[in-house]
Design an enzyme around this catalytic site. Structure first.
Site, PDB file in Angstrom:
ATOM      1  N   ASP A 103       0.824  -1.217   0.000  1.00  0.00           N
ATOM      2  CA  ASP A 103       0.000   0.000   0.000  1.00  0.00           C
ATOM      3  C   ASP A 103       0.858   1.266   0.000  1.00  0.00           C
ATOM      4  O   ASP A 103       1.981   1.264   0.507  1.00  0.00           O
ATOM      5  CB  ASP A 103      -0.909  -0.021   1.239  1.00  0.00           C
ATOM      6  CG  ASP A 103      -2.073   0.937   1.100  1.00  0.00           C
ATOM      7  OD1 ASP A 103      -2.352   1.395  -0.029  1.00  0.00           O
ATOM      8  OD2 ASP A 103      -2.714   1.232   2.125  1.00  0.00           O
ATOM      9  N   TRP A 123       2.861   7.933  -2.685  1.00  0.00           N
ATOM     10  CA  TRP A 123       4.272   8.077  -3.079  1.00  0.00           C
ATOM     11  C   TRP A 123       4.356   8.995  -4.303  1.00  0.00           C
ATOM     12  O   TRP A 123       5.203   9.884  -4.366  1.00  0.00           O
ATOM     13  CB  TRP A 123       4.851   6.693  -3.408  1.00  0.00           C
ATOM     14  CG  TRP A 123       6.306   6.687  -3.736  1.00  0.00           C
ATOM     15  CD1 TRP A 123       7.337   6.480  -2.872  1.00  0.00           C
ATOM     16  CD2 TRP A 123       6.898   6.886  -5.030  1.00  0.00           C
ATOM     17  NE1 TRP A 123       8.543   6.543  -3.538  1.00  0.00           N
ATOM     18  CE2 TRP A 123       8.301   6.792  -4.866  1.00  0.00           C
ATOM     19  CE3 TRP A 123       6.388   7.133  -6.311  1.00  0.00           C
ATOM     20  CZ2 TRP A 123       9.193   6.937  -5.924  1.00  0.00           C
ATOM     21  CZ3 TRP A 123       7.281   7.286  -7.361  1.00  0.00           C
ATOM     22  CH2 TRP A 123       8.661   7.184  -7.167  1.00  0.00           C
ATOM     23  N   GLU A 179     -12.173  -4.724  -4.328  1.00  0.00           N
ATOM     24  CA  GLU A 179     -12.712  -3.370  -4.150  1.00  0.00           C
ATOM     25  C   GLU A 179     -11.979  -2.327  -5.016  1.00  0.00           C
ATOM     26  O   GLU A 179     -12.480  -1.224  -5.228  1.00  0.00           O
ATOM     27  CB  GLU A 179     -12.602  -2.942  -2.674  1.00  0.00           C
ATOM     28  CG  GLU A 179     -13.542  -3.675  -1.730  1.00  0.00           C
ATOM     29  CD  GLU A 179     -13.140  -5.123  -1.440  1.00  0.00           C
ATOM     30  OE1 GLU A 179     -11.931  -5.417  -1.421  1.00  0.00           O
ATOM     31  OE2 GLU A 179     -14.034  -5.969  -1.262  1.00  0.00           O
ATOM     32  N   ASN A 180     -10.790  -2.677  -5.497  1.00  0.00           N
ATOM     33  CA  ASN A 180      -9.987  -1.699  -6.246  1.00  0.00           C
ATOM     34  C   ASN A 180     -10.534  -1.388  -7.646  1.00  0.00           C
ATOM     35  O   ASN A 180     -10.098  -0.430  -8.282  1.00  0.00           O
ATOM     36  CB  ASN A 180      -8.519  -2.154  -6.365  1.00  0.00           C
ATOM     37  CG  ASN A 180      -7.740  -2.069  -5.066  1.00  0.00           C
ATOM     38  OD1 ASN A 180      -6.853  -2.866  -4.801  1.00  0.00           O
ATOM     39  ND2 ASN A 180      -8.066  -1.084  -4.219  1.00  0.00           N
ATOM     40  N   TRP A 181     -11.541  -2.164  -8.100  1.00  0.00           N
ATOM     41  CA  TRP A 181     -12.154  -1.853  -9.409  1.00  0.00           C
ATOM     42  C   TRP A 181     -12.853  -0.503  -9.402  1.00  0.00           C
ATOM     43  O   TRP A 181     -13.131   0.070 -10.462  1.00  0.00           O
ATOM     44  CB  TRP A 181     -13.158  -2.947  -9.801  1.00  0.00           C
ATOM     45  CG  TRP A 181     -12.540  -4.278 -10.035  1.00  0.00           C
ATOM     46  CD1 TRP A 181     -12.589  -5.347  -9.189  1.00  0.00           C
ATOM     47  CD2 TRP A 181     -11.768  -4.712 -11.169  1.00  0.00           C
ATOM     48  NE1 TRP A 181     -11.887  -6.410  -9.723  1.00  0.00           N
ATOM     49  CE2 TRP A 181     -11.377  -6.051 -10.943  1.00  0.00           C
ATOM     50  CE3 TRP A 181     -11.359  -4.093 -12.362  1.00  0.00           C
ATOM     51  CZ2 TRP A 181     -10.610  -6.781 -11.846  1.00  0.00           C
ATOM     52  CZ3 TRP A 181     -10.592  -4.826 -13.267  1.00  0.00           C
ATOM     53  CH2 TRP A 181     -10.230  -6.147 -13.000  1.00  0.00           C
ATOM     54  N   ARG A 224     -11.667   2.217  -8.703  1.00  0.00           N
ATOM     55  CA  ARG A 224     -10.722   3.311  -8.988  1.00  0.00           C
ATOM     56  C   ARG A 224     -10.865   3.802 -10.429  1.00  0.00           C
ATOM     57  O   ARG A 224     -11.430   3.109 -11.266  1.00  0.00           O
ATOM     58  CB  ARG A 224      -9.308   2.812  -8.738  1.00  0.00           C
ATOM     59  CG  ARG A 224      -9.117   2.482  -7.272  1.00  0.00           C
ATOM     60  CD  ARG A 224      -7.697   2.187  -6.988  1.00  0.00           C
ATOM     61  NE  ARG A 224      -7.535   1.930  -5.567  1.00  0.00           N
ATOM     62  CZ  ARG A 224      -6.397   2.031  -4.912  1.00  0.00           C
ATOM     63  NH1 ARG A 224      -5.303   2.376  -5.561  1.00  0.00           N
ATOM     64  NH2 ARG A 224      -6.333   1.795  -3.623  1.00  0.00           N
ATOM     65  N   LEU A 233      -6.575  -4.482   7.638  1.00  0.00           N
ATOM     66  CA  LEU A 233      -6.317  -5.633   6.786  1.00  0.00           C
ATOM     67  C   LEU A 233      -6.915  -5.446   5.390  1.00  0.00           C
ATOM     68  O   LEU A 233      -6.492  -6.102   4.438  1.00  0.00           O
ATOM     69  CB  LEU A 233      -6.928  -6.864   7.481  1.00  0.00           C
ATOM     70  CG  LEU A 233      -6.348  -8.244   7.320  1.00  0.00           C
ATOM     71  CD1 LEU A 233      -4.830  -8.261   7.357  1.00  0.00           C
ATOM     72  CD2 LEU A 233      -6.906  -9.168   8.390  1.00  0.00           C
TER      73      LEU A 233
HETATM   74  C1  IPE Z   1      -5.364  -2.652  -0.044  1.00  0.00           C
HETATM   75  O1  IPE Z   1      -5.057  -1.332  -0.228  1.00  0.00           O
HETATM   76  C2  IPE Z   1      -5.309  -3.365  -1.354  1.00  0.00           C
HETATM   77  C3  IPE Z   1      -3.981  -3.526  -1.933  1.00  0.00           C
HETATM   78  C4  IPE Z   1      -2.873  -3.146  -1.400  1.00  0.00           C
HETATM   79  C5  IPE Z   1      -3.961  -4.187  -3.198  1.00  0.00           C
HETATM   80  P1  IPE Z   1      -6.191  -0.225  -0.411  1.00  0.00           P
HETATM   81  O2  IPE Z   1      -5.484   1.046  -0.610  1.00  0.00           O
HETATM   82  O3  IPE Z   1      -7.150  -0.644  -1.474  1.00  0.00           O
HETATM   83  O4  IPE Z   1      -6.929  -0.282   0.990  1.00  0.00           O
HETATM   84  P2  IPE Z   1      -7.825   0.796   1.724  1.00  0.00           P
HETATM   85  O5  IPE Z   1      -8.854   1.263   0.735  1.00  0.00           O
HETATM   86  O6  IPE Z   1      -6.929   1.912   2.146  1.00  0.00           O
HETATM   87  O7  IPE Z   1      -8.413   0.076   2.890  1.00  0.00           O
HETATM   88  C1  IPE Z   2      -1.559   0.173  -3.258  1.00  0.00           C
HETATM   89  O1  IPE Z   2      -1.317   1.525  -3.324  1.00  0.00           O
HETATM   90  C2  IPE Z   2      -1.792  -0.466  -4.591  1.00  0.00           C
HETATM   91  C3  IPE Z   2      -3.191  -0.844  -4.840  1.00  0.00           C
HETATM   92  C4  IPE Z   2      -4.168  -0.764  -3.998  1.00  0.00           C
HETATM   93  C5  IPE Z   2      -3.491  -1.343  -6.176  1.00  0.00           C
HETATM   94  P1  IPE Z   2      -2.502   2.567  -3.348  1.00  0.00           P
HETATM   95  O2  IPE Z   2      -2.834   2.847  -4.782  1.00  0.00           O
HETATM   96  O3  IPE Z   2      -3.630   2.120  -2.515  1.00  0.00           O
HETATM   97  O4  IPE Z   2      -1.798   3.832  -2.711  1.00  0.00           O
HETATM   98  P2  IPE Z   2      -2.462   4.886  -1.772  1.00  0.00           P
HETATM   99  O5  IPE Z   2      -3.008   4.142  -0.593  1.00  0.00           O
HETATM  100  O6  IPE Z   2      -3.529   5.581  -2.542  1.00  0.00           O
HETATM  101  O7  IPE Z   2      -1.331   5.784  -1.397  1.00  0.00           O
HETATM  102 MG    MG Z   3      -4.077   2.419  -0.549  1.00  0.00          MG
END
Ligand code: IPE
Ligand code: IPE
Ligand code: MG
Length: 247
Positions: A28, A33, A75-77, A79, A202
């Site tokens: 994360d 960064w 859940e990242n979809w 974005r 987590l």
């Molecule tokens: C968790 O990070 C998922 C990955 C690192 C792939 P997120 O950035 O999606 O988690 P939240 O939204 O801060 O909980």
């Molecule tokens: C983790 O970095 C990678 C994924 C969740 C795919 P993030 O993209 O969540 O980075 P932050 O949390 O926005 O800094």
């Molecule tokens: Mg993150």
């Protein structure tokens, strides 16, 4: 210099006595960064992917047996499209590159629901899993389109099907049979979770397998996470007193 780095490619120095059997990395902080440097978030993901390779190599050098990386959650979809596309491109690139990156003897396992990926990508993932299935030095698990709740629901469907087929009695469903129907089948539970970026959660990562895991949190963002920092986490883990409900 990292504490456990191989001295002259032969010797590993200063390894703690109790190494975790399975280290789970929540990668994360890529977005922050990039933001800190005035760059688009996608640059952070590129940097994060580079660092993933460095850390994997180091884990192999020091002899960790099972390492898993949270790369993309269910859940990242949500974005922005461009960000999701960049992450998927990096993932594709890695799959092509992986045999160069990891010398022989590393087994690769993907955690997550592969059905959402294009046929060609899914086939490559499955082929990689099959081609490396007999390797024994290290298991590298990569969680893509992974969600802990989704994984448990998937396991429940598999078990329900066996009951429907008449091959399983509901009374025989145990913790072990659930574990055996998870994506991590055959892999030890996580004993150490490492989450950089300052978040103390987590986020749906290996929730079943982390039931008794130890946690190591750091404010460092994933692209800046170094082997020295991993050393610190391992030393910290070595000093923990794990009781598993006992005394
Ligand atoms: C968790 O990070 C998922 C990955 C690192 C792939 P997120 O950035 O999606 O988690 P939240 O939204 O801060 O909980
Ligand atoms: C983790 O970095 C990678 C994924 C969740 C795919 P993030 O993209 O969540 O980075 P932050 O949390 O926005 O800094
Ligand atoms: Mg993150």
């Amino acid at each position: 210099m990292a504490l456990f780095r191989k001295k002259d490619k032969e010797e590993v120095i200063g390894l703690p006595e109790n190494l975790p059997q399975h280290v789970g990395f929540i990668m994360d902080g890529n977005g922050r960064w990039a933001k800190k440097r005035g760059l688009p978030r996608t640059f952070g993901h590129r940097e994060g992917a580079k660092n993933f390779k460095k850390i994997v190599r180091y884990c192999k050098d020091i002899g960790l047996k099972n390492i898993s990386f949270y790369a993309f959650s269910t859940e990242n979809w949500q974005r922005p499209k461009e960000e999701v596309e960049t992450i998927m491109d990096l993932f594709r690139e890695y799959i092509v590159d992986v045999r160069k990156h990891l010398s022989e003897n590393t087994r690769m396992i993907f955690l997550g629901d592969k059905s959402v990926f294009d046929d060609d990508l899914r086939e490559k993932m499955i082929k990689l899993e099959q081609d490396t299935a007999h390797y024994t030095e290290m298991n590298l698990l990569m969680a893509v389109n992974y969600g802990g709740r989704d994984e448990i629901a998937h396991a429940a469907r598999l078990l329900a099907q066996q009951v429907k087929d008449g091959t399983l009695d509901p009374a025989d469903i145990t913790e072990d049979s659930i574990s055996e129907n998870l994506y991590t089948k055959g892999i030890p539970d996580v004993d150490l979770v490492i989450r950089p970026s300052g978040e103390l959660r987590l986020s749906n990562y290996l929730i079943w397998q982390c039931a008794y895991a130890e946690y190591y949190f750091t404010d460092i963002l994933w692209p800046d996470f170094t082997s020295e920092e991993l050393d610190k986490a391992l030393i910290d883990f070595d000093g923990r007193h794990r009781r598993f409900g006992g005394v």
